[in-house]
Write an enzyme that holds these catalytic residues in place. Sequence first.
Site, short mmCIF file in Angstrom:
data_model
loop_
_atom_site.label_atom_id
_atom_site.label_comp_id
_atom_site.label_asym_id
_atom_site.label_seq_id
_atom_site.Cartn_x
_atom_site.Cartn_y
_atom_site.Cartn_z
N HIS A 80 57.33 -4.44 -50.49
CA HIS A 80 58.07 -3.51 -49.64
C HIS A 80 59.38 -4.09 -49.12
O HIS A 80 59.48 -5.26 -48.79
CB HIS A 80 57.20 -3.08 -48.44
CG HIS A 80 56.78 -4.23 -47.57
ND1 HIS A 80 55.67 -4.99 -47.84
CD2 HIS A 80 57.34 -4.74 -46.45
CE1 HIS A 80 55.56 -5.92 -46.90
NE2 HIS A 80 56.56 -5.80 -46.06
N ASN A 81 60.39 -3.23 -49.09
CA ASN A 81 61.70 -3.51 -48.51
C ASN A 81 62.49 -4.59 -49.23
O ASN A 81 63.46 -5.13 -48.68
CB ASN A 81 61.59 -3.86 -47.01
CG ASN A 81 61.25 -2.65 -46.18
OD1 ASN A 81 60.12 -2.52 -45.68
ND2 ASN A 81 62.18 -1.73 -46.03
#
Length: 364
Positions: free
Chosen positions: A246-247
């Site tokens: 994620h991210n």
Amino acid sequence: MSTTIEWISEELNCPVKGNQTLEIHGAESVLKAGPHDITFVGDELNLKRLKSSRAGAVIIEQRLEESFQKDYGEAQFASFIVVDAQAAFIKIVQKLRPPRSLPDIGISSQVEISDTAEIGENCHIYPQVTICPGVQIGNNCRIYPGVYIGEDCVIGDDVTIHANAVLYPDVKIASRALIHATAVLGCDGFGYRFENGRFIKIPHTGSVQIEEDVEIGAGTTIDRGMIGATIIGEGSKIDNQVMIAHNCEIGKHNAFASQVGFAGSITTGDYVRCAGQVGIADHVHVGERATLGARAGVHRDIPPGEVHIGTPAAPEKEQIKTVMSMKRVPEMRKQLRELEKQIKELTAQFEVLKNTNQTEDKAA
């Protein structure tokens, strides 16, 4: 599909040396090529392998011409000397093995499409595809069987999605992207809080954004952001079975080989390369044009342009010195034991001499 040396010479706009009447039936690697195959040599290793090759014709990198003529002469192979041997070989392979023509099937009657989905012109959607509410699909897309496209996904023009890939809600894919079979885009990131002896899931409300001309390999997973988007930059090429958490924000024209693993919130500059099984810890930044060697373990930022290898990853020259030193450890242990033995012998001799001197002093 068969062809002639003359045809190849015309296609490459390059004169041929050696056998000009040979018929070519196929294209193969140096060691697998037969008397009616063409191959290519773009480096010194394959130039050496050419000694064991049965190839009828060979495309040679221009910088290797002198060595080739010295070792092989003109008679053994029909040869073409070009600036970029691999590019020339690919051009011939595409002529010998043209891509299969794809059927114009339109949209199968066995597709489940929401009434609120929007699909562009000239799209070909195969059976068992699911397209959820709010999805927007551009023109000239091809979506193979079993693909699931979640709510509010946006897909650009000329995108290909192969069988059984899954797009969770809110994934955005820009034009000319290629998504291979069983890739998963937009699943929750691996984020939890540990409270009162148990793991509590952190909601991941972000998305995944795939920019133009990106290729995602089979079985690769790209997690959605916790907040904001996980981004794969324009032109980046990601191999099979890669994990991007994620991210992460991947720069433009990155290239990652199989089984690379990125923890959360990693960022990379443009033109970063990762060989197979590279692992990178969370929040690390890899600088522009940096290269990470196979199985490198990265725990700190990598400066732009540097090559790092090993675990923990370190600059290539430094790591090579360390590895060479490790190879000498058995020899160094042997030398150390010999030195310890010599010191013990010298210590014993010193004690004998010391005692002798003390005895003589008392006698005097």
